[in-house]
Every structure is written in structure tokens, then in C-alpha cells.
Design a protein around this motif. Structure first.
Motif, PDB file in Angstrom:
ATOM      1  N   TYR A 415       0.699  -1.225  -0.085  1.00  0.00           N
ATOM      2  CA  TYR A 415      -0.099  -0.054  -0.017  1.00  0.00           C
ATOM      3  C   TYR A 415       0.807   1.200  -0.022  1.00  0.00           C
ATOM      4  O   TYR A 415       0.557   2.411  -0.712  1.00  0.00           O
ATOM      5  N   LYS A 418       1.920   2.357  -3.333  1.00  0.00           N
ATOM      6  CA  LYS A 418       0.786   2.851  -4.117  1.00  0.00           C
ATOM      7  C   LYS A 418       0.418   4.103  -3.635  1.00  0.00           C
ATOM      8  O   LYS A 418      -0.373   4.752  -4.099  1.00  0.00           O
ATOM      9  N   ASN A 420      -0.822   4.744  -0.657  1.00  0.00           N
ATOM     10  CA  ASN A 420      -2.087   4.837   0.380  1.00  0.00           C
ATOM     11  C   ASN A 420      -1.359   4.666   1.924  1.00  0.00           C
ATOM     12  O   ASN A 420      -1.157   3.475   2.167  1.00  0.00           O
ATOM     13  N   GLU A 421      -0.941   5.907   2.329  1.00  0.00           N
ATOM     14  CA  GLU A 421      -0.305   5.806   3.778  1.00  0.00           C
ATOM     15  C   GLU A 421      -1.099   5.052   4.798  1.00  0.00           C
ATOM     16  O   GLU A 421      -0.880   4.638   5.653  1.00  0.00           O
ATOM     17  N   ASP A 422      -2.522   5.601   4.678  1.00  0.00           N
ATOM     18  CA  ASP A 422      -3.465   5.180   5.627  1.00  0.00           C
ATOM     19  C   ASP A 422      -3.298   3.854   5.791  1.00  0.00           C
ATOM     20  O   ASP A 422      -3.395   2.953   6.739  1.00  0.00           O
ATOM     21  N   GLU A 423      -3.713   3.034   4.685  1.00  0.00           N
ATOM     22  CA  GLU A 423      -3.855   1.573   4.713  1.00  0.00           C
ATOM     23  C   GLU A 423      -2.327   0.893   5.323  1.00  0.00           C
ATOM     24  O   GLU A 423      -2.589   0.035   5.795  1.00  0.00           O
TER      25      GLU A 423
END
Length: 514
Positions: A415, A418, A420-423
Motif C-alpha cells: 500500500y 501505491k 496509500n499511507e493510511d492503509e
């Protein structure tokens, strides 16, 4: 001859068709980066420098496996870093191995349909998906190719001995060892097939001394390489008694997954404690089946040979020498399962012979065999799809295994790649919650928190990472950045210098220490 060609062609094309989806897959951040995409020698393709490196330099704690490296370099030369070509090379080797399984068994037994059944199971079984769909497992595929080629040459040598045929056995065996040292047990398998189906006399075994000497040399060299890379420190993940227990459990689990190939994962975690009662039961089961195979050796020699093929070929990777946190791996079953498939095929063949005069039962048995292969094919196609990218692969691993902290760490990294730091942060925290002593997610989580302007929280993660792994320059660097963000420059410089003390070439820290 014509029948064998038709069967071989059908097996080859069936294998290509079943794994054709991999041509659309990416590399995965699970050794593909380490072995291929970020390996400067492999990325250069076939050059004098890279070829010299392949034959002389162990890499990441593995033994010298030059033929595997050369195959990756050839792929780079042909396809660059486009993953489709690399994936299809794996598929082609697996297809060739499938045909070799058929050819070798037919040559040994003279039973083409039983041999074809073994080869079909070998081709389509879901436990073999990992070996094919994972580019980094090229070494296992190549070693298997030369392993089977060794057996082919050996059978020809046995039928009509000559010096050149014996040399071909030595050459192919050496190539198997130079692809992956797992082949050290091959001489023992040759002793097994001497008993059945070749039915050779025991006084012929002296000819295998050069093969055993090559195995001993490869084993010693591999051990020394791993010691030089400090891989032996991972041997202490579990005490010996628990490693032994895990080995017996793994033997049984591979058999279970052979019969029920569901919930397959690229990572199976060996936990801090192993259920010793399960280990004792597994050992009793293995001992019982081994005893039965010996008792029935005259009546069903294929049972004895197939069973001990399975036990012996799996032994080097059964977990007695535990490396890291992996309890077992699907790819380890690639060659061992041939022994189990031989037992299944011979038993099914005997059953068909007994029902040859009873039409309806014969048709039912044939239908069961065809249905089995079809179901396994569909399961393999579905399992292969999980390897299309990192997120799909590690999501699958996390969902079908329990407390898989490595799967959550890898999923977080997928993640993060990609954006997407939160995931990513969520999965890193899951990994930490399961295994607080696993240092890797702390560093990555710390940098994400820095990006979110949470310097104090980030510093706690970096501090824990450096406590768990004092040789991690990234954790010291992260701590330095946390202090810089808090306006504590002088304290930050101390940590930047610590990072450089661990790794003088750690570039990010050099930007702050001139």
C-alpha cells in the motif's frame, strides 16, 4: 513413440494454457526486487562482469547459484524489466519439467498412461503455483529441470552403460546443484529408483560415489556461505525440539494440502511456540506410514519408493535448520510431491486393471481421475490469480493464515508503494500488534507518521526499531528527522552520525552530516 509425442505435446500445451494469465502479472516485492529489479548485476543483463559475479559471489545468504542468475540475466537481455517475459520463462520451464516427468517415468516403468497421470498432477496441482507464478523461484524450477534431466540420463545409462552417458549424469546433476543446492539429495533418489522400477542389484551403487561427493561438497559450501552471511542466527528462532516438531507437522501439512489444496499462502508463519502434542502425533503418523511402506515393499514397491522419495526430497527444507519465521512453503513441495503422485498413479492404475472387465466401474474410475485433474486445474487458475500484484498476494496471505505479521508488513509496504499511507500504517500496526519484536514495520510506520507531522509519535517507533535492531541505520536516521522536526538539531546530528557509524554509505544521513 507417436503416442509418447502426442502425450508430451498435450501436457506441454495444457501447462502453458493453465498458467498463461501470468503474462499480465507484475513483479512482487517479495524477493523479486532483491533478486531482479534492484539487483545491479542482474539488471545489467548478460555481461562479462555480471557472469563473473554469478559464478563467484554468494548473494543475500544463498549459495552460489549461477545458472539461476544467468537465466534472470538472459531475461533482462531479452525483455528488459517487463515482467511478462520473466513470468513466461517460468511457465515454459514448468511445462518442460512436466514433460520430463512423463518421459522419465515412462522410460523407467513402461507405463505411459500412469506416467501421464503423474505428469498431469505435477502440472496442475495448486501447491505448484508458487514455484511457477513467483519469478524469484526460478532457481527451484531450473534445479528441477536439471534434476529430471539427470534422472533421464541415468535411466539411459542404466539400460546401456557407457562413459559418455555417465558423464551426462554428472553434468546434469552439477547443473541442478548450481541452480539450487536442494538437489543434494538426488543421489539417494537414484538409489530408490534402482530398487523400483529399475530393479537393479545393490552391488551397482559404487557408481554413485562421485554424485554423493558432489552433494557433500555442495552441502558444506552452502553451510559456510550461510555462516558467512550470519544466516545461522535465524536457526535460533525455535529450539531444536520445536524445530523437529514443526518438521513433522510440516510433513503432514504438505500431505493435507496435497489432498485439500485450499487456503494456500506464500507465507506460513512458524510461531514462538509449536504444539508439541501435534508434533508427536505427526511423528507417529509419519513413522506408521513408513513402517507400512516397508512391510508392503514386496507387494507394492512403488509405495515404498514414492513415500521415501517424498520424505527424503523434502528433508533439506523440512525446517530442522529453521531459517527465519517461515514454517513451510508451497514451493518446497515441487519435487517431493512427485513421490506422492507416483503412489496415487500406481494405486489408481492397479484399481483400473482390477475393474477392466467390469465396464461401469471402469468408467466411474476414469471419470473420477478426469474430474480430479479438472478440479485441480480450476483451483490452480484461481490460486495463480492471487499472484498478480503485491496487494492481492499479501491480502490473500493475511486472510487465509492466522497472526501472519509478515503478511501484514508486506501488505503495508504494498500500500505504501501505491501511495496509500493510511492503509499502509494500518497494516504496519497490525504486524506490530501480532509480533512486537519484529522490527521492520516500526521504521516504515515511523516515516509515515513523520509525513503526517506526528514527529513525537514517529520518534517512539524509531526508538523501538533501534532497540530491536541496533544495526539499522534507517531507524537512527528516522529518529534524527524526528528531532530535526522538533527543532532539536544538535540531538538530531547525534542520530545521523549513528546511522553513518552503522553504514558509512547511508546516503540520506550524509545530507545532514558534512
Amino acid at each position: 513413440m507417436a503416442r509418447s509425442i502426442v502425450i508430451s505435446t498435450a501436457l506441454f500445451l495444457m501447462t502453458l494454457a493453465m498458467f498463461s494469465q501470468v503474462r499480465t502479472f507484475n513483479f512482487v516485492n517479495y524477493d523479486d526486487n532483491l533478486f531482479i529489479t534492484e539487483n545491479p548485476y542482474v539488471r545489467d543483463g548478460l555481461t562479462r562482469k555480471s557472469v563473473t559475479w554469478a559464478f563467484t559471489t554468494p548473494y543475500t545468504g544463498t549459495a552460489v547459484m549461477p545458472l539461476a542468475w544467468l537465466s534472470h540475466m538472459l531475461d533482462i537481455t531479452l525483455y528488459g524489466l517487463k515482467p511478462a517475459g520473466h513470468h513466461m520463462t517460468n511457465v515454459l520451464i514448468h511445462a518442460a519439467n512436466t514433460v520430463l516427468v512423463f518421459i522419465v517415468l515412462e522410460l523407467m516403468t513402461g507405463l505411459p498412461w500412469r506416467s501421464a497421470f503423474v505428469a498431469a498432477l505435477f502440472s496442475v496441482h495448486p501447491l505448484h503455483v508458487e514455484a511457477v507464478a513467483w519469478v524469484s523461484e526460478r532457481k527451484g524450477l531450473l534445479s528441477a529441470f536439471f534434476w529430471l534431466s539427470t534422472m533421464w540420463c541415468y535411466v539411459y545409462y542404466v539400460k546401456k552403460p557407457s562413459v559418455w552417458k555417465y558423464i551426462s549424469v554428472i553434468v546434469c546433476f552439477s547443473a541442478s546443484l548450481l541452480s539450487k543446492p536442494i538437489a543434494i539429495v538426488l543421489p539417494v533418489v537414484l538409489v530408490l529408483i534402482d530398487y523400483w522400477p529399475l530393479k537393479r542389484k545393490i552391488n551397482k551403487q559404487m557408481e554413485k560415489i562421485p554424485l554423493f561427493l558432489l552433494s557433500v561438497a555442495a552441502g558444506i559450501f552452502t553451510y559456510r556461505v550461510q555462516r558467512a552471511w550470519n544466516v545461522d542466527e535465524f536457526f535460533n528462532v525455535l529450539p531444536f525440539t520445536e524445530r523437529l516438531s514443526n518438521a513433522f507437522i510440516s510433513y503432514v501439512m504438505y500431505l493435507y494440502k496435497t489432498l485439500v489444496p485450499l487456503s494456500l499462502s506464500p507465507i506460513y508463519i512458524v510461531h514462538d511456540t509449536v504444539n508439541m502434542a501435534h508434533g508427536i502425533l505427526a511423528a507417529a503418523f509419519i513413522t506408521g506410514v513408513s513402517a507400512a511402506s516397508i512391510i508392503l515393499i514386496k507387494r507394492a514397491p512403488y509405495f515404498f519408493v514414492g513415500w521415501f522419495w517424498y520424505l527424503i526430497v523434502l528433508m533439506p527444507v523440512a525446517g530442522l535448520a529453521q531459517v527465519g519465521y517461515q514454517a513451510m512453503a508451497d514451493r518446497y513441495a515441487y519435487l517431493p510431491l512427485i513421490g506422492i503422485f507416483i503412489i496415487i498413479s500406481q494405486a489408481a492404475g492397479d484399481g483400473l486393471q482390477k475393474t477392466a472387465g467390469r465396464g461401469i466401474i471402469l468408467y466411474i474410475n476414469v471419470a473420477v481421475i478426469l474430474t480430479t485433474c479438472t478440479c485441480l486445474s480450476f483451483l490452480s487458475i484461481r490460486q495463480t490469480a492471487h499472484w498478480r500484484d503485491d496487494i492481492s498476494l499479501f491480502s490473500r496471505a493475511a486472510s487465509v493464515t492466522q497472526d501472519n505479521f509478515i503478511a501484514y508488513f508486506n501488505l503495508g509496504s504494498a500500500y505504501l508503494a501505491k501511495g496509500n499511507e493510511d492503509e499502509a500504517l494500518s497494516n504496519y500496526k497490525k504486524s506490530i500488534a501480532i509480533k512486537p519484536s519484529f522490527e521492520k514495520p516500526y521504521v516504515n510506520a515511523g516515516f509515515i507518521l513523520l509525513n503526517k507531522n506526528k514527529a513525537h509519535e514517529a520518534s517512539l517507533y524509531f526508538a523501538k526499531a533501534s532497540e530491536l535492531d541496533p544495526d539499522s541505520p534507517a531507524s537512527y536516521y528516522g529518529m534524527g528527522l524526528s528531532l530535526m522536526n522538533a527543532g532539536r538539531r544538535e540531538e538530531a546530528l547525534v542520530y545521523f552520525r549513528k546511522a553513518l557509524a552503522v553504514d558509512p554509505n547511508f546516503g540520506p544521513a550524509k545530507e545532514y552530516v558534512r
